[in-house]
Design a protein around this motif. Structure first.
Motif, PDB file in Angstrom:
ATOM      1  N   ASP A 163       0.835  -1.210   0.000  1.00 20.37           N
ATOM      2  CA  ASP A 163       0.000   0.000   0.000  1.00 20.37           C
ATOM      3  C   ASP A 163       0.862   1.250   0.000  1.00 20.37           C
ATOM      4  N   TYR A 164       1.927   1.252   0.782  1.00 21.87           N
ATOM      5  CA  TYR A 164       2.794   2.424   0.855  1.00 21.87           C
ATOM      6  C   TYR A 164       3.469   2.703  -0.488  1.00 21.87           C
ATOM      7  N   LEU A 165       4.031   1.668  -1.109  1.00 21.66           N
ATOM      8  CA  LEU A 165       4.740   1.867  -2.370  1.00 21.66           C
ATOM      9  C   LEU A 165       3.776   2.189  -3.503  1.00 21.66           C
ATOM     10  N   THR A 166       2.557   1.667  -3.439  1.00 29.00           N
ATOM     11  CA  THR A 166       1.545   2.057  -4.428  1.00 29.00           C
ATOM     12  C   THR A 166       1.230   3.542  -4.309  1.00 29.00           C
ATOM     13  N   PHE A 167       1.071   4.014  -3.080  1.00 28.84           N
ATOM     14  CA  PHE A 167       0.798   5.437  -2.854  1.00 28.84           C
ATOM     15  C   PHE A 167       1.955   6.300  -3.342  1.00 28.84           C
ATOM     16  N   VAL A 168       3.190   5.918  -3.011  1.00 30.66           N
ATOM     17  CA  VAL A 168       4.359   6.712  -3.363  1.00 30.66           C
ATOM     18  C   VAL A 168       4.549   6.766  -4.876  1.00 30.66           C
ATOM     19  N   THR A 169       4.481   5.618  -5.534  1.00 33.33           N
ATOM     20  CA  THR A 169       4.718   5.588  -6.980  1.00 33.33           C
ATOM     21  C   THR A 169       3.619   6.337  -7.734  1.00 33.33           C
ATOM     22  N   ARG A 170       2.380   6.205  -7.311  1.00 35.91           N
ATOM     23  CA  ARG A 170       1.298   6.952  -7.964  1.00 35.91           C
ATOM     24  C   ARG A 170       1.457   8.448  -7.736  1.00 35.91           C
ATOM     25  N   PHE A 171       1.894   8.830  -6.565  1.00 37.39           N
ATOM     26  CA  PHE A 171       2.129  10.237  -6.255  1.00 37.39           C
ATOM     27  C   PHE A 171       3.203  10.813  -7.169  1.00 37.39           C
ATOM     28  N   ILE A 172       4.289  10.076  -7.347  1.00 36.87           N
ATOM     29  CA  ILE A 172       5.387  10.539  -8.198  1.00 36.87           C
ATOM     30  C   ILE A 172       4.946  10.608  -9.656  1.00 36.87           C
ATOM     31  N   LEU A 173       4.251   9.578 -10.132  1.00 31.65           N
ATOM     32  CA  LEU A 173       3.794   9.572 -11.521  1.00 31.65           C
ATOM     33  C   LEU A 173       2.774  10.675 -11.776  1.00 31.65           C
ATOM     34  N   ALA A 174       1.936  10.973 -10.789  1.00 31.72           N
ATOM     35  CA  ALA A 174       0.947  12.048 -10.948  1.00 31.72           C
ATOM     36  C   ALA A 174       1.642  13.378 -11.164  1.00 31.72           C
ATOM     37  N   PHE A 175       2.710  13.639 -10.416  1.00 29.96           N
ATOM     38  CA  PHE A 175       3.472  14.874 -10.602  1.00 29.96           C
ATOM     39  C   PHE A 175       4.112  14.896 -11.985  1.00 29.96           C
ATOM     40  N   GLY A 176       4.700  13.748 -12.387  1.00 33.58           N
ATOM     41  CA  GLY A 176       5.346  13.702 -13.695  1.00 33.58           C
ATOM     42  C   GLY A 176       4.376  13.939 -14.830  1.00 33.58           C
ATOM     43  N   LEU A 177       3.213  13.300 -14.767  1.00 37.69           N
ATOM     44  CA  LEU A 177       2.218  13.476 -15.821  1.00 37.69           C
ATOM     45  C   LEU A 177       1.631  14.887 -15.800  1.00 37.69           C
ATOM     46  N   ALA A 178       1.499  15.467 -14.610  1.00 37.43           N
ATOM     47  CA  ALA A 178       0.969  16.835 -14.517  1.00 37.43           C
ATOM     48  C   ALA A 178       1.874  17.821 -15.235  1.00 37.43           C
ATOM     49  N   PHE A 179       3.177  17.579 -15.193  1.00 32.56           N
ATOM     50  CA  PHE A 179       4.113  18.485 -15.840  1.00 32.56           C
ATOM     51  C   PHE A 179       4.112  18.335 -17.361  1.00 32.56           C
ATOM     52  N   LEU A 180       3.376  17.370 -17.885  1.00 37.01           N
ATOM     53  CA  LEU A 180       3.242  17.211 -19.335  1.00 37.01           C
ATOM     54  C   LEU A 180       2.096  18.046 -19.895  1.00 37.01           C
ATOM     55  N   LEU A 181       1.435  18.806 -19.031  1.00 34.93           N
ATOM     56  CA  LEU A 181       0.302  19.628 -19.471  1.00 34.93           C
ATOM     57  C   LEU A 181       0.644  20.532 -20.650  1.00 34.93           C
ATOM     58  N   PRO A 182       1.751  21.281 -20.621  1.00 37.56           N
ATOM     59  CA  PRO A 182       2.025  22.167 -21.770  1.00 37.56           C
ATOM     60  C   PRO A 182       2.276  21.401 -23.053  1.00 37.56           C
ATOM     61  N   VAL A 183       2.887  20.228 -22.957  1.00 37.63           N
ATOM     62  CA  VAL A 183       3.141  19.427 -24.158  1.00 37.63           C
ATOM     63  C   VAL A 183       1.823  18.973 -24.771  1.00 37.63           C
ATOM     64  N   LEU A 184       0.885  18.562 -23.925  1.00 38.42           N
ATOM     65  CA  LEU A 184      -0.421  18.130 -24.426  1.00 38.42           C
ATOM     66  C   LEU A 184      -1.157  19.284 -25.089  1.00 38.42           C
ATOM     67  N   LEU A 185      -1.149  20.442 -24.466  1.00 40.20           N
ATOM     68  CA  LEU A 185      -1.858  21.594 -25.026  1.00 40.20           C
ATOM     69  C   LEU A 185      -1.257  22.036 -26.352  1.00 40.20           C
ATOM     70  N   VAL A 186       0.080  22.083 -26.421  1.00 41.85           N
ATOM     71  CA  VAL A 186       0.727  22.473 -27.672  1.00 41.85           C
ATOM     72  C   VAL A 186       0.499  21.417 -28.743  1.00 41.85           C
ATOM     73  N   ALA A 187       0.467  20.145 -28.353  1.00 37.48           N
ATOM     74  CA  ALA A 187       0.191  19.079 -29.319  1.00 37.48           C
ATOM     75  C   ALA A 187      -1.205  19.249 -29.922  1.00 37.48           C
ATOM     76  N   LEU A 188      -2.190  19.579 -29.086  1.00 34.05           N
ATOM     77  CA  LEU A 188      -3.543  19.821 -29.596  1.00 34.05           C
ATOM     78  C   LEU A 188      -3.580  21.047 -30.488  1.00 34.05           C
ATOM     79  N   ASN A 189      -2.743  22.022 -30.182  1.00 33.45           N
ATOM     80  CA  ASN A 189      -2.677  23.209 -31.034  1.00 33.45           C
ATOM     81  C   ASN A 189      -2.065  22.866 -32.385  1.00 33.45           C
ATOM     82  N   VAL A 190      -0.989  22.092 -32.377  1.00 33.99           N
ATOM     83  CA  VAL A 190      -0.353  21.683 -33.637  1.00 33.99           C
ATOM     84  C   VAL A 190      -1.308  20.848 -34.478  1.00 33.99           C
ATOM     85  N   ALA A 191      -2.153  20.061 -33.804  1.00 35.55           N
ATOM     86  CA  ALA A 191      -3.141  19.243 -34.515  1.00 35.55           C
ATOM     87  C   ALA A 191      -4.365  20.047 -34.948  1.00 35.55           C
TER      88      ALA A 191
END
Length: 269
Positions: A163-191
């Motif tokens: 349970d602890y490692l599931t919480f930690v890894t999901r927390f870290i991945l959530a931060f990493g994916l959140a920082f991809l927000l500008p890439v997603l927005l620019v990708a939608l703009n390019v499309a």
């Protein structure tokens, strides 16, 4: 597959069956990259486990007792935890692979120039993803300390390791994916899906959704942890708006708008 790619690339059009085959191909490459990274994660498991459990060790030393800790219950849990951590490492290490596959699926039929632009986007996405993961690691000790602070005095809190490692890894991945927000927005703009003017018009909704997302991803009651995630995301959102505005302006110069030409006049085209 080669003939299929040549036939659809000039206009970037694909049938539903072609889309499904393209999706399957992208998923296969992403999974292969993840598995290769997971092999590395399997062998560095011990060192990584020390990093992920460092907040607990720090609290134990600060309190001078052993009232908290991890508990491996069951015969197979140690194996399943190591497998889970290995997959987590695979996701991190293979991020250049699956980020490119996502980009290539969102924007199909790329020209040679657009492929170079795609590589530039991936070159920006990978550092952003890693930066988000590192920010989560920096925030993690504070999060663990706050959550363990709710344990009543004199009580024991031996958390299930899985349970602890599931919480930690999901927390870290959530931060990493959140920082991809500008890439997603620019990708939608390019499309040609999301112009900059639409982003600017909906900035209030975007900021509100960012704070809601940050509140959900940071389960501590203090506002500090939420702001650590929300404020960088807001800044990255406005960065994506600026980049998209520049791209829209460049496209408007290269592609004149023939809608301003009267119906009874011949356009220069």
């Amino acid at each position: 597959m080669t003939l299929l790619r040549r036939r659809r690339n000039p206009e970037g059009r694909m049938s539903l069956a072609d889309h499904l085959r393209e999706l399957r191909r992208r998923v296969v490459w992403s999974v292969l990259g993840l598995l290769a990274g997971a092999v590395v994660g399997w062998f560095v498991y011990t060192r990584l486990l020390d990093v992920l459990t460092a907040p607990i060790v720090h609290i134990q030393k600060a309190r001078g007792d052993r009232s908290i800790g991890l508990n491996f219950s069951g015969l197979t849990q140690a194996f399943s935890v190591q497998l889970k951590v290995a997959i987590f490492v695979g996701i991190i290490l293979s991020c250049p692979v699956w980020l490119y596959q996502i980009w290539a699926f969102i924007v199909p039929g790329l020209t040679k120039r657009e492929r170079r632009t795609s590589m530039a986007f991936i070159a920006a996405a990978v550092p952003l993803f890693v930066a988000g993961c590192l920010l989560a690691l920096w925030t993690m000790p504070r999060v663990v300390e706050v959550l363990y602070g709710f344990t009543p005095s004199g009580s024991f809190n031996f958390t299930n390791a899985s349970d602890y490692l599931t919480f930690v890894t999901r927390f870290i991945l959530a931060f990493g994916l959140a920082f991809l927000l500008p890439v997603l927005l620019v990708a939608l703009n390019v499309a040609h899906v999301l112009p900059a003017r639409v982003m600017i018009k909906g900035w209030r909704i975007a900021v509100m959704l960012i704070f809601v997302f940050a509140a959900l991803m940071t389960p501590t009651p203090d506002a500090w942890t939420m702001l650590v995630l929300a404020l960088p995301m807001v800044g990255l959102f406005y960065l994506a708006v600026g980049v998209s505005a520049l791209l829209d302006r460049k496209r408007s110069k290269n592609d004149p708008d023939w809608r301003d030409v009267p119906d009874d006049e011949a356009s220069p085209l």
